[in-house]
Design a protein around this motif. Structure first.
Motif, PDB file in Angstrom:
ATOM      1  N   UNK A 147      -1.789   2.072   2.762  1.00  0.00           N
ATOM      2  CA  UNK A 147      -0.986   0.847   2.711  1.00  0.00           C
ATOM      3  C   UNK A 147      -1.287  -0.064   3.898  1.00  0.00           C
ATOM      4  N   UNK A 148      -2.389   0.225   4.596  1.00  0.00           N
ATOM      5  CA  UNK A 148      -2.747  -0.572   5.757  1.00  0.00           C
ATOM      6  C   UNK A 148      -1.787  -0.390   6.916  1.00  0.00           C
ATOM      7  N   UNK A 149      -1.017   0.705   6.898  1.00  0.00           N
ATOM      8  CA  UNK A 149      -0.042   1.021   7.942  1.00  0.00           C
ATOM      9  C   UNK A 149       1.047  -0.054   8.065  1.00  0.00           C
ATOM     10  N   UNK A 150       1.399  -0.669   6.944  1.00  0.00           N
ATOM     11  CA  UNK A 150       2.452  -1.700   6.973  1.00  0.00           C
ATOM     12  C   UNK A 150       3.567  -1.341   5.999  1.00  0.00           C
ATOM     13  N   UNK A 151       4.806  -1.646   6.403  1.00  0.00           N
ATOM     14  CA  UNK A 151       5.937  -1.424   5.505  1.00  0.00           C
ATOM     15  C   UNK A 151       6.084  -2.619   4.568  1.00  0.00           C
ATOM     16  N   UNK A 152       6.654  -2.357   3.418  1.00  0.00           N
ATOM     17  CA  UNK A 152       6.922  -3.420   2.457  1.00  0.00           C
ATOM     18  C   UNK A 152       8.385  -3.836   2.548  1.00  0.00           C
ATOM     19  N   UNK A 318      -9.874   2.796   8.841  1.00  0.00           N
ATOM     20  CA  UNK A 318      -9.820   1.453   8.267  1.00  0.00           C
ATOM     21  C   UNK A 318     -10.004   0.415   9.373  1.00  0.00           C
ATOM     22  N   UNK A 319     -10.421  -0.772   8.968  1.00  0.00           N
ATOM     23  CA  UNK A 319     -10.690  -1.857   9.905  1.00  0.00           C
ATOM     24  C   UNK A 319      -9.380  -2.488  10.377  1.00  0.00           C
ATOM     25  N   UNK A 320      -9.028  -2.416  11.657  1.00  0.00           N
ATOM     26  CA  UNK A 320      -7.801  -3.079  12.128  1.00  0.00           C
ATOM     27  C   UNK A 320      -8.009  -4.586  12.211  1.00  0.00           C
ATOM     28  N   UNK A 321      -6.965  -5.340  11.921  1.00  0.00           N
ATOM     29  CA  UNK A 321      -7.045  -6.801  11.989  1.00  0.00           C
ATOM     30  C   UNK A 321      -6.742  -7.336  13.379  1.00  0.00           C
ATOM     31  N   UNK A 322      -6.185  -6.483  14.257  1.00  0.00           N
ATOM     32  CA  UNK A 322      -5.846  -6.948  15.591  1.00  0.00           C
ATOM     33  C   UNK A 322      -5.733  -5.790  16.567  1.00  0.00           C
TER      34      UNK A 322
END
Length: 389
Positions: A147-152, A318-322
């Motif tokens: 989930x890209x390590x993000x909560x929904x 996975x590729x981090x965005x920041x």
């Protein structure tokens, strides 16, 4: 002598403990490569150092107002308006000794016994510890790399109870580098409408973004989110000023700033006066060229490190965005991140932080805030270690 019971609920910072252990082993003459610290390897930009020297020459060496000097607070206001088009007044800002101090003050003045704080995992190690120390209850929402390590917004909705007081977001994230988009923050904000829940948005890594992506502050997505968001930020990471100890928060809730000022006045008083004057240069954009040099180098390191980890059988990343961390999935080798890190340090002299410290087992955190040669040698040793298992 008996230590107070409250200290039994407080754990040692794992990241700092491992960093200290790596330093100690290195001092003993052992060949240690440490990827545990969240600290840029760049020096503080020259323009900021010169501003500090000038502050000393000008005699700015006395106590300041507890909440910070007017000039620096105004620079924070200018920065938030320039970067995110959100407006604050002087009474909406307080400067503290780093973001960690800002958070501690917040939890101490807000949390009553039993209040719940929603925290997505993986999380920065300090979050749940400070909540527990303040007699609050951390409510953890699990995420992973799928989930890209993000909560929904739906996960947040399910976690809310009558005791929920705060939702804590960290974007870009330590330890995963995950960044919430404007759409994701807006959806979360919709869930919170009609509630008294505050959003603490830790945006310490906002200047370290990759692939041309734009950072969105939580407070800028809607009027409702602006009113409920407490923005926590600083200049430690983006401007390589970790040792200067400068954090700040912004909130339209002036009563919250007043309460924090009262607490800080009895605990630490003001932030170092020289740091406050030097920070003006950073906040007004005078070091932006150097920030871009650092960001570009971090992106180069990220690209190489991600590719290298994904070439190791049993590991995925996975590729981090920041930010400047990789949160590497080691479940193809083992689910025990603590043992993995202990064995790696013992056998290969590589220091990493186990995912368990961040509330998510089966991963390790790798900081690429160090030079490329060290990164390549470190991943080479990790590859040899994994292959030996």
């Amino acid at each position: 002598m008996k230590i107070a019971n409250r200290m039994e609920n407080l754990s040692t910072s794992v990241t700092m403990a491992i960093t200290a252990q790596a330093r100690e082993l290195k001092a003993q003459g052992k060949d240690i490569l440490s990827f545990s610290a969240g600290e840029p390897d760049f020096n503080t930009p020259e323009v900021i150092k010169q501003a500090a020297i000038q502050a000393i020459i000008d005699g700015h060496t006395k106590y300041t107002a507890v909440e910070g000097i007017t000039e620096t607070k105004q620079s924070i206001i200018n920065k938030l308006k320039r970067d995110h088009n959100i407006e604050y007044k002087l009474e909406n800002i307080i400067i503290s000794n780093g973001a960690k101090h800002s958070l501690f003050n917040l939890f101490q003045v807000l949390i009553e016994k039993g209040d719940e704080v929603i925290i997505p995992a993986p999380y920065w190690v300090t979050y749940p510890e400070q909540v527990k120390f303040s007699d609050g209850v951390p409510v953890i929402i699990e995420t992973d790399d799928t989930t890209g390590f993000k909560v929904t917004a739906q996960q947040v909705q399910k976690a809310i109870t009558s005791k929920t007081k705060i939702l804590l977001l960290n974007t870009p994230s330590n330890p995963t580098g995950a960044v919430y988009t404007k759409e994701e923050l807006t959806a979360i904000g919709k869930v919170l409408e009609g509630t008294d829940i505050l959003v603490f948005s830790d945006e310490m890594y906002e200047k370290i973004m990759y692939d041309g992506k734009k950072f969105t502050a939580a407070a800028e997505v809607s009027d409702d989110m602006y009113m409920r968001t407490v923005t926590i930020n600083g200049i430690s990471k983006s401007v390589a000023m970790t040792g200067w100890r400068f954090g700040y928060l912004a909130t339209p809730k002036t009563e919250l700033v007043k309460a924090m000022t009262k607490l800080q006045g009895q605990v630490t008083s003001n932030v170092n006066s020289i740091t406050q004057y030097a920070a003006i240069s950073a906040l007004e954009g005078e070091a932006d060229d150097m920030i871009e040099v650092m960001r570009t180098e971090f992106e180069k390191r990220r690209n190489i490190a991600v590719k290298s980890f994904n070439n190791i059988d049993g590991l995925t990343c996975i590729n981090p965005d920041g930010a400047f961390y990789l949160f590497v999935n080691i479940q193809g080798v083992t689910s025990d991140s603590v043992q993995f890190c202990a064995d790696l340090l013992d056998k290969k002299g590589v220091a990493l932080v186990p995912g368990l410290a961040f509330g998510t087992e089966g991963y390790i955190r790798f900081s690429f805030a160090t030079d490329l040669a060290t990164i390549e040698e470190g991943i080479k040793r990790i590859k040899e270690f994994v292959e030996s298992k």
